[in-house]
Design a protein around this motif. Structure first.
Motif, short mmCIF file in Angstrom:
data_model
loop_
_atom_site.label_atom_id
_atom_site.label_comp_id
_atom_site.label_asym_id
_atom_site.label_seq_id
_atom_site.Cartn_x
_atom_site.Cartn_y
_atom_site.Cartn_z
N ALA A 195 10.46 -34.10 28.91
CA ALA A 195 10.06 -33.36 27.71
C ALA A 195 11.23 -32.50 27.23
CB ALA A 195 8.84 -32.50 27.99
N PRO A 196 11.60 -32.59 25.94
CA PRO A 196 12.67 -31.73 25.44
C PRO A 196 12.24 -30.26 25.45
CG PRO A 196 11.60 -32.88 23.63
CD PRO A 196 11.03 -33.46 24.90
N VAL A 197 13.18 -29.39 25.81
CA VAL A 197 12.89 -27.96 25.81
C VAL A 197 13.29 -27.41 24.45
CG1 VAL A 197 13.40 -25.74 26.88
CG2 VAL A 197 13.25 -27.81 28.29
N GLU A 198 12.30 -26.90 23.72
CA GLU A 198 12.52 -26.47 22.34
C GLU A 198 12.07 -25.03 22.13
OE1 GLU A 198 10.33 -28.99 19.76
OE2 GLU A 198 11.44 -30.81 20.30
N GLN A 199 12.59 -24.45 21.07
CA GLN A 199 12.11 -23.14 20.66
C GLN A 199 10.67 -23.26 20.12
OE1 GLN A 199 11.89 -19.70 20.86
NE2 GLN A 199 14.12 -19.89 20.64
N VAL A 200 9.86 -22.29 20.49
CA VAL A 200 8.50 -22.17 19.95
C VAL A 200 8.50 -20.98 18.99
CG1 VAL A 200 6.08 -21.73 20.50
CG2 VAL A 200 7.48 -23.15 22.02
N TYR A 201 7.92 -21.18 17.82
CA TYR A 201 7.91 -20.13 16.80
C TYR A 201 6.49 -19.69 16.49
CZ TYR A 201 12.54 -22.12 15.83
OH TYR A 201 13.82 -22.59 15.93
N ALA A 202 6.34 -18.39 16.27
CA ALA A 202 5.11 -17.89 15.66
C ALA A 202 5.24 -18.13 14.17
CB ALA A 202 4.93 -16.41 15.96
N GLY A 230 11.49 -15.40 8.93
CA GLY A 230 11.43 -15.42 7.46
C GLY A 230 11.62 -16.81 6.86
N ALA A 231 12.03 -17.78 7.67
CA ALA A 231 12.26 -19.13 7.15
C ALA A 231 10.94 -19.75 6.68
CB ALA A 231 12.90 -20.00 8.22
N ARG A 232 11.02 -20.40 5.53
CA ARG A 232 9.84 -21.11 5.02
C ARG A 232 9.85 -22.52 5.59
NH1 ARG A 232 10.31 -20.35 -1.29
NH2 ARG A 232 8.54 -21.78 -1.20
N VAL A 233 8.75 -22.91 6.15
CA VAL A 233 8.67 -24.21 6.84
C VAL A 233 7.43 -24.97 6.40
CG1 VAL A 233 9.94 -23.45 8.89
CG2 VAL A 233 7.47 -23.13 8.80
N ARG A 234 7.47 -26.25 6.67
CA ARG A 234 6.28 -27.08 6.48
C ARG A 234 6.05 -27.86 7.78
NH1 ARG A 234 3.24 -29.51 2.33
NH2 ARG A 234 4.60 -28.77 0.66
N THR A 235 4.80 -27.93 8.19
CA THR A 235 4.51 -28.67 9.42
C THR A 235 4.54 -30.17 9.14
OG1 THR A 235 2.15 -28.55 8.96
CG2 THR A 235 3.08 -26.83 10.37
N VAL A 236 4.87 -30.92 10.16
CA VAL A 236 4.90 -32.37 10.01
C VAL A 236 3.47 -32.89 9.85
CG1 VAL A 236 7.03 -32.58 11.32
CG2 VAL A 236 4.83 -32.78 12.50
N HIS A 237 3.36 -34.14 9.42
CA HIS A 237 2.04 -34.71 9.20
C HIS A 237 1.83 -35.88 10.15
CE1 HIS A 237 -1.23 -34.50 6.01
NE2 HIS A 237 -1.71 -35.23 7.02
N HIS A 238 1.95 -35.58 11.43
CA HIS A 238 1.80 -36.67 12.41
C HIS A 238 0.33 -36.82 12.81
CE1 HIS A 238 2.21 -34.05 16.30
NE2 HIS A 238 1.32 -33.57 15.48
N ASP A 239 0.02 -37.89 13.46
CA ASP A 239 -1.35 -38.13 13.92
C ASP A 239 -1.28 -38.93 15.22
OD1 ASP A 239 -4.09 -38.08 13.98
OD2 ASP A 239 -4.33 -39.80 12.65
N PRO A 240 -0.74 -38.30 16.27
CA PRO A 240 -0.47 -39.05 17.50
C PRO A 240 -1.74 -39.38 18.28
CG PRO A 240 -0.04 -36.74 17.87
CD PRO A 240 -0.39 -36.88 16.40
N VAL A 249 -3.18 -16.75 9.19
CA VAL A 249 -3.45 -17.40 10.48
C VAL A 249 -2.09 -17.65 11.13
CG1 VAL A 249 -4.39 -19.44 11.63
CG2 VAL A 249 -5.54 -18.50 9.60
N VAL A 250 -1.92 -17.19 12.37
CA VAL A 250 -0.64 -17.36 13.06
C VAL A 250 -0.80 -18.39 14.18
CG1 VAL A 250 1.16 -16.23 14.42
CG2 VAL A 250 0.04 -14.99 12.55
N LEU A 251 0.07 -19.37 14.15
CA LEU A 251 0.06 -20.42 15.18
C LEU A 251 1.41 -20.44 15.89
CD1 LEU A 251 -1.49 -23.38 13.14
CD2 LEU A 251 -2.68 -21.86 14.73
N ASP A 252 1.39 -20.74 17.18
CA ASP A 252 2.62 -20.96 17.94
C ASP A 252 2.94 -22.45 17.87
OD1 ASP A 252 2.66 -18.32 18.62
OD2 ASP A 252 1.71 -18.61 20.56
N LEU A 253 4.10 -22.79 17.30
CA LEU A 253 4.42 -24.20 17.07
C LEU A 253 5.82 -24.54 17.56
CD1 LEU A 253 2.94 -24.50 13.46
CD2 LEU A 253 1.90 -25.29 15.60
N TRP A 254 5.96 -25.70 18.15
CA TRP A 254 7.25 -26.18 18.63
C TRP A 254 8.12 -26.64 17.45
CZ3 TRP A 254 3.60 -25.90 22.40
CH2 TRP A 254 4.03 -25.69 23.73
N GLU A 255 9.43 -26.57 17.68
CA GLU A 255 10.39 -26.92 16.63
C GLU A 255 10.17 -28.33 16.08
OE1 GLU A 255 14.29 -24.84 16.73
OE2 GLU A 255 14.99 -26.82 17.32
N SER A 256 9.80 -29.28 16.93
CA SER A 256 9.59 -30.66 16.49
C SER A 256 8.53 -30.78 15.41
CB SER A 256 9.16 -31.54 17.67
OG SER A 256 10.26 -31.87 18.47
#
Lengths: 113, 92
Positions: B55-62, B8-18, B78-85
């Motif tokens: 590689a850091p081990v992080e939670q992955v969220y739907a 239920g947490a509202r999040v925003r994805t980062v704006h990286h461009d690696p 649209v559902v994406l699986d995304l790492w905490e970072s």
């Protein structure tokens, strides 16, 4: 930096092909490429994320011209050389000189039959 | 380590461009979504793809996004699986 695989939302590719294609492989060499990659990951030669990276770093023109498993075979060749399993020269010799090393040959001599 | 986000947490994805591999696709950068649920902890693919063993081990969220947020149109999600970072809290 966006890579050629990251085309979600890009226009111009036409509608998505939703044909129900139940055949996993369309030639024996595709099944061998699939098995080879599975074995190399299982043996720890490289991990699945490195494999994806290697697929994504194909030169865009080659990537778009290649079939799915041609991209896989390209990545396997790149990673085998990078990990020191074989040299680029050894690979090229075994592939009949048509493949090239890092970044070379979209499908090389391994095109489908 | 506790998960940073709950369902239920509202999040925003980062704006990286690696320049390296990333599991955050271009169309989903800097976008607002809602966490559906945590899916388990995994090594951050962006780092492990570089052949690094740290590689850091992080939670992955739907995470669910409104199609309109991603594409500017559409009524579906649209559902994406995304790492905490790749996620930041979105103010409420």
């Amino acid at each position: 930096m966006a890579r050629i695989n990251d085309v979600g939302g890009m226009t111009g590719f036409g509608p998505i092909d939703t044909t129900d294609d139940t055949e996993p492989f369309h030639a024996d060499w595709e099944a061998r490429v699939f098995a080879l990659n599975s074995a190399l990951v299982r043996e720890g030669v490289y991990n699945l994320d490195e494999f994806r990276d290697a697929v994504e770093t194909m030169p865009p023109a080659q990537y778009l011209a290649a079939s799915y498993y041609e991209r896989w075979f390209h990545a396997i060749r790149v990673l085998l050389v990078r990990k020191g399993v074989v040299t680029a020269a050894e690979l090229e010799a075994r592939l009949g000189g048509g493949g090239g090393g890092d970044g070379g040959g979209g499908g090389g001599g391994e095109s489908d039959g | 380590m506790a998960d940073r986000f709950a369902a239920g947490a509202r999040v925003r994805t980062v704006h990286h461009d690696p320049t390296h591999h990333t599991r955050l696709p271009r169309y989903a950068r800097g976008k607002r979504g809602v966490v559906i649920e945590p899916e388990g902890r995994h090594p951050l693919a962006d780092v492990s793809a570089q052949g690094r063993g740290d590689a850091p081990v992080e939670q992955v969220y739907a995470v669910r996004f409104a199609a309109r947020e991603l594409w500017g149109e559409g009524e579906h999600g649209v559902v994406l699986d995304l790492w905490e970072s790749h996620l930041e809290p979105e103010g409420d």
